[in-house]
Design a protein around this motif. Structure first.
Motif, mmCIF file in Angstrom:
data_model
loop_
_atom_site.group_PDB
_atom_site.id
_atom_site.type_symbol
_atom_site.label_atom_id
_atom_site.label_comp_id
_atom_site.label_asym_id
_atom_site.label_seq_id
_atom_site.Cartn_x
_atom_site.Cartn_y
_atom_site.Cartn_z
ATOM 1 N N GLN A 175 0.822 -1.203 0.000
ATOM 2 C CA GLN A 175 0.000 0.000 0.000
ATOM 3 C C GLN A 175 0.858 1.256 0.000
ATOM 4 O O GLN A 175 0.526 2.265 -0.637
ATOM 5 C CB GLN A 175 -0.934 -0.028 1.223
ATOM 6 N N GLN A 176 1.963 1.191 0.750
ATOM 7 C CA GLN A 176 2.869 2.352 0.773
ATOM 8 C C GLN A 176 3.458 2.614 -0.609
ATOM 9 O O GLN A 176 3.582 3.773 -1.060
ATOM 10 C CB GLN A 176 3.991 2.112 1.798
ATOM 11 N N ILE A 177 3.797 1.535 -1.320
ATOM 12 C CA ILE A 177 4.339 1.687 -2.683
ATOM 13 C C ILE A 177 3.279 2.290 -3.605
ATOM 14 O O ILE A 177 3.549 3.188 -4.410
ATOM 15 C CB ILE A 177 4.825 0.328 -3.218
ATOM 16 N N LYS A 178 2.044 1.817 -3.450
ATOM 17 C CA LYS A 178 0.965 2.330 -4.296
ATOM 18 C C LYS A 178 0.700 3.801 -4.009
ATOM 19 O O LYS A 178 0.454 4.611 -4.918
ATOM 20 C CB LYS A 178 -0.291 1.492 -4.064
ATOM 21 N N ILE A 179 0.750 4.167 -2.714
ATOM 22 C CA ILE A 179 0.535 5.574 -2.341
ATOM 23 C C ILE A 179 1.622 6.466 -2.954
ATOM 24 O O ILE A 179 1.355 7.575 -3.451
ATOM 25 C CB ILE A 179 0.506 5.716 -0.815
ATOM 26 N N ARG B 184 -8.552 6.961 -0.396
ATOM 27 C CA ARG B 184 -8.900 5.597 0.034
ATOM 28 C C ARG B 184 -7.673 4.829 0.496
ATOM 29 O O ARG B 184 -7.723 4.068 1.466
ATOM 30 C CB ARG B 184 -9.585 4.863 -1.123
ATOM 31 N N SER B 185 -6.582 5.030 -0.211
ATOM 32 C CA SER B 185 -5.357 4.331 0.176
ATOM 33 C C SER B 185 -4.895 4.770 1.548
ATOM 34 O O SER B 185 -4.425 3.964 2.360
ATOM 35 C CB SER B 185 -4.261 4.587 -0.858
ATOM 36 N N MET B 186 -5.030 6.065 1.836
ATOM 37 C CA MET B 186 -4.609 6.549 3.146
ATOM 38 C C MET B 186 -5.512 5.993 4.256
ATOM 39 O O MET B 186 -5.038 5.602 5.327
ATOM 40 C CB MET B 186 -4.637 8.084 3.151
ATOM 41 N N SER C 244 -4.554 2.403 4.654
ATOM 42 C CA SER C 244 -3.267 2.328 5.349
ATOM 43 C C SER C 244 -3.449 2.529 6.844
ATOM 44 O O SER C 244 -2.852 1.837 7.660
ATOM 45 C CB SER C 244 -2.301 3.371 4.772
ATOM 46 N N GLU C 245 -4.308 3.491 7.190
ATOM 47 C CA GLU C 245 -4.564 3.707 8.617
ATOM 48 C C GLU C 245 -5.234 2.480 9.248
ATOM 49 O O GLU C 245 -4.933 2.102 10.384
ATOM 50 C CB GLU C 245 -5.452 4.943 8.783
ATOM 51 N N SER C 246 -6.158 1.813 8.486
ATOM 52 C CA SER C 246 -6.820 0.608 8.994
ATOM 53 C C SER C 246 -5.813 -0.509 9.194
ATOM 54 O O SER C 246 -5.850 -1.239 10.183
ATOM 55 C CB SER C 246 -7.912 0.174 8.019
ATOM 56 N N LEU C 247 -4.877 -0.632 8.224
ATOM 57 C CA LEU C 247 -3.846 -1.662 8.356
ATOM 58 C C LEU C 247 -2.972 -1.404 9.575
ATOM 59 O O LEU C 247 -2.619 -2.322 10.324
ATOM 60 C CB LEU C 247 -2.993 -1.718 7.088
ATOM 61 N N GLN C 248 -2.605 -0.145 9.754
ATOM 62 C CA GLN C 248 -1.771 0.181 10.908
ATOM 63 C C GLN C 248 -2.502 -0.097 12.225
ATOM 64 O O GLN C 248 -1.921 -0.586 13.190
ATOM 65 C CB GLN C 248 -1.342 1.643 10.824
ATOM 66 N N GLN C 249 -3.827 0.200 12.229
ATOM 67 C CA GLN C 249 -4.597 -0.078 13.439
ATOM 68 C C GLN C 249 -4.677 -1.588 13.690
ATOM 69 O O GLN C 249 -4.544 -2.046 14.831
ATOM 70 C CB GLN C 249 -6.002 0.510 13.299
ATOM 71 N N SER C 250 -4.896 -2.381 12.613
ATOM 72 C CA SER C 250 -4.935 -3.837 12.749
ATOM 73 C C SER C 250 -3.597 -4.375 13.225
ATOM 74 O O SER C 250 -3.526 -5.280 14.064
ATOM 75 C CB SER C 250 -5.317 -4.485 11.413
ATOM 76 N N GLU C 251 -2.504 -3.779 12.670
ATOM 77 C CA GLU C 251 -1.181 -4.235 13.095
ATOM 78 C C GLU C 251 -0.958 -3.954 14.573
ATOM 79 O O GLU C 251 -0.422 -4.786 15.312
ATOM 80 C CB GLU C 251 -0.101 -3.555 12.252
#
Length: 651
Positions: free
Chosen positions: A41-45, A110-112, A115-122
């Motif tokens: 996701q970071q690469i896509k952003i 949407r990507s941001m 990304s925030e959802s992924l970080q929260q899940s992590e």
């Protein structure tokens, strides 16, 4: 997060929220997937940001061109049309670039958010794995740490995240890594490796770990790394070892106790064998002694019976009756002692058959009527017709004890009633007397051995064993025994037997009341005194008697109508063997036989019964003998009396 990793070809999507409960292996898988998705996701952003910047530059350039074109359209004849056409083209380009810019902005937003959802899940999964009571890590296929939880870092004493992008040597050292290498190779080959190993923790303590290496496959099913799950099982191992030692110690104690128990059991078996041998010896001794004692006692009883058949003076008759009762008492005592010894040795077992009690009770009533007359006691008998399931010999033994007790403890002028009552499917045989009675507190004492109550008549003999024998025989026969009594008014003893609808094997003959036929009787006994006593008694009853102890003594004797044979003859010969010898020669076939013995063994009685022989035990009661002779002679028609020939050259 503590660190990041970029494993190749990890799954692109992860769940939006962490489950409330997961297994340790699923937690490791989710962590790896989240890291991979976050990197992508970071690469896509970054790519979308570059595209947005490019579109912004193009938009600025277009605006500049529009402004420049607008200035140029003010000169020339075609200037208005050209300016309009140029403006339309630029407007279309601006609209297209604006739409692309809007789409790029939406994708970036949407990507941001994702990304925030992924970080929260992590963060949520990190929180879970840090609090799991296990050490969790993830290594790439090259053996490089890409993830460790707090438990893993704390055990090896390293700062959180310091092992990331390090090899196994960083946590285990070269020697430890070499020990783990075979298990790493197993995981990278696609097999889960589970093993136990000892390692030192940050405090230098040697701990026992249970390790699990789980291979991780990418979308193309290629091994891209493996998960590590370590659990400290040192306490469990120590507990298990302590339990093993305790079990070992317990097994040793059990073995010792078992050995001691086996020794004790062996001693107990030896003691039991010795006790059985002693009991058997006692029974044999009592049987032998009773046999030797019963021989003269039997002769005395027969002589006394013969004496009572002669006219006696008023002074002599009571003495003769008293002597007869004394002899009967001694015989009963000896028989009771032998029976008690057999009961204690477990040698008595009932033989249940269908019994017609009418004849059995009639014989007992006839015998005890005469005995009651000698004691000046009224004896009443109520006859009954019924069949019961019982052991006939044991029933006679029980009733004899009850009738003897009733006469013994009833004074002159009293009454004894002997009869039966039907109680549904049971027949109740009752013995009632008007004797001294028994107190309620003593109703259970009377069935104990050697117990005689103080209110009994002093002149009567007895050891207090009769009712004990009765109670035991009734228990073995499963015939309930009831007793009711009132001191000074008398007692009632009742025996309940199951009625039977079965038919008897053969019809019982009617017994004659006299001996007018003057039958010929052979008495075979090696005891001269017994022969004399039997001859005297039978002659007084009108029989013609011939006696002897061997077969030769009957060579010239008249043919018999009845044989009275003693079981034990001289030189180890038995009465049955003598009968078999005669009958093998075709002699004395069909002649009724009465066997007399002092041997009360149950197997002997059963053997004689199978041979169709009647049996009486010594000492023989005269009235009992008289009834048996009438019964045996009544079985033969008048035409057969004295018709059996015994050739002199064969007998």
């Amino acid at each position: 997060m503590t660190g990041s990793f970029d494993p190749a070809n990890l799954p692109p999507s992860v769940p939006q929220s962490a489950p409330t409960s997961v297994s340790q292996e699923s937690d490791e898988q989710r962590i790896a997937d989240l890291e991979c998705a976050l990197q992508q996701q970071q690469i896509k952003i970054q790519q979308q940001a570059a595209q947005l910047q490019k579109l912004t530059k193009i938009n600025h350039a277009l605006i500049e061109r529009v402004e420049a074109g607008h200035a140029a359209t003010h000169s020339g004849p075609q200037a208005p049309y050209a300016a309009f056409q140029h403006a339309a083209v630029l407007a279309e380009q601006v609209r297209e670039r604006t739409a692309e810019l809007s789409r790029a902005y939406d994708d970036l937003r949407r990507s941001m958010l994702y990304s925030e959802s992924l970080q929260q899940s992590e963060r949520w999964i990190r929180t879970i794995t840090d609090h799991v009571p296990a050490m969790i890590a993830y290594l790439s296929a090259a053996g490089i740490y890409l993830f460790t939880n707090r438990g893993y870092d704390d055990f090896y004493g390293v700062a959180p995240g310091s092992l990331l992008h390090q090899s196994l040597d960083a946590a285990h050292g070269p020697t430890g890594a070499a020990r783990l290498q075979p298990y790493v190779a197993q995981a990278l080959s696609g097999d889960t490796a589970i093993f136990e190993i000892d390692e030192q923790n940050a405090a230098g303590e040697l701990r026992h770990l249970l390790k699990t290496y789980v291979p991780h496959r990418d979308e193309s099913q290629q091994i891209c790394g493996f998960f590590v799950l370590n659990r400290d099982i040192t306490d469990r191992k120590r507990t298990s070892e302590a339990l093993r030692q305790a079990n070992l110690h317990l097994e040793q104690r059990v073995a010792k106790r078992t050995e001691a128990l086996q020794t004790l059991n062996q001693q107990l078996r030896q003691a039991t064998v010795q006790a059985q041998q002693a009991n058997q010896s006692k029974s044999q001794f009592l049987a032998a002694v009773s046999h030797d004692v019963l021989q003269p006692l039997n002769a005395a009883r027969l002589f006394n019976g013969a004496l009572l058949e002669h006219p006696l003076s008023e002074q002599t008759l009571p003495l003769a009756h008293a002597a007869g009762r004394a002899l009967d008492d001694v015989g009963d005592l000896l028989r009771t002692l032998v029976d008690l010894s057999k009961l204690e040795a477990g040698q008595l077992q009932p033989e249940l058959t269908v019994v017609d009690v009418a004849l059995l009770l009639q014989d007992l009533a006839s015998e005890y009527t005469h005995l009651a007359q000698t004691k000046n006691i009224r004896f009443r008998f109520v006859p009954v017709t019924a069949r019961v399931q019982t052991d006939a010999a044991w029933l006679v033994r029980i009733l004899r004890n009850l009738l003897t007790n009733a006469l013994r403890y009833t004074q002159q002028g009293g009454t004894v009633l002997f009869g039966c009552r039907r109680r549904g499917s049971l027949l109740e045989i009752q013995v009632l007397d008007t004797g001294v009675g028994i107190a309620e507190a003593d109703l259970t004492v009377i069935f104990q051995q050697f117990q005689r109550l103080p209110q009994t008549i002093p002149t009567e003999a007895g050891l207090g064993l009769g009712l004990s024998i009765v109670e035991r025989l009734c228990h073995l026969l499963q015939h309930p025994l009831l007793v009711r009594s009132e001191p000074g008014r008398g007692s009632v003893f009742a025996l309940k037997l199951p009625l039977s609808a079965s038919q008897l094997p053969a019809t019982m003959p009617v017994i004659a009341n006299d001996d007018s036929r003057s039958a010929q009787v052979w008495v075979i006994d090696n005891d001269v005194t017994i022969c004399q006593a039997m001859a005297t008694l039978l002659t007084s009853w009108g029989y013609r008697v011939h006696t002897g102890g061997t077969a030769q003594a009957f060579v010239e004797a008249p043919p018999p109508d009845l044989l009275i044979v003693d079981y034990h003859l001289a030189d180890g010969l038995t009465g049955t063997e003598l009968l078999e010898s005669w009958r093998a020669q075709g002699l004395l076939v069909g002649v009724p036989v009465l066997m007399i013995t002092a041997n009360s063994q149950q197997d002997l009685a059963q053997a004689l019964q199978k041979q169709g022989l009647q049996l009486l035990y010594k000492p023989v009661r005269p009235m009992q003998l008289k009834s048996m002779l009438r019964f045996l002679l009544a079985e033969r028609p008048e035409t057969e009396m004295a018709s059996t020939k015994a050739p002199a050259n064969k007998v």
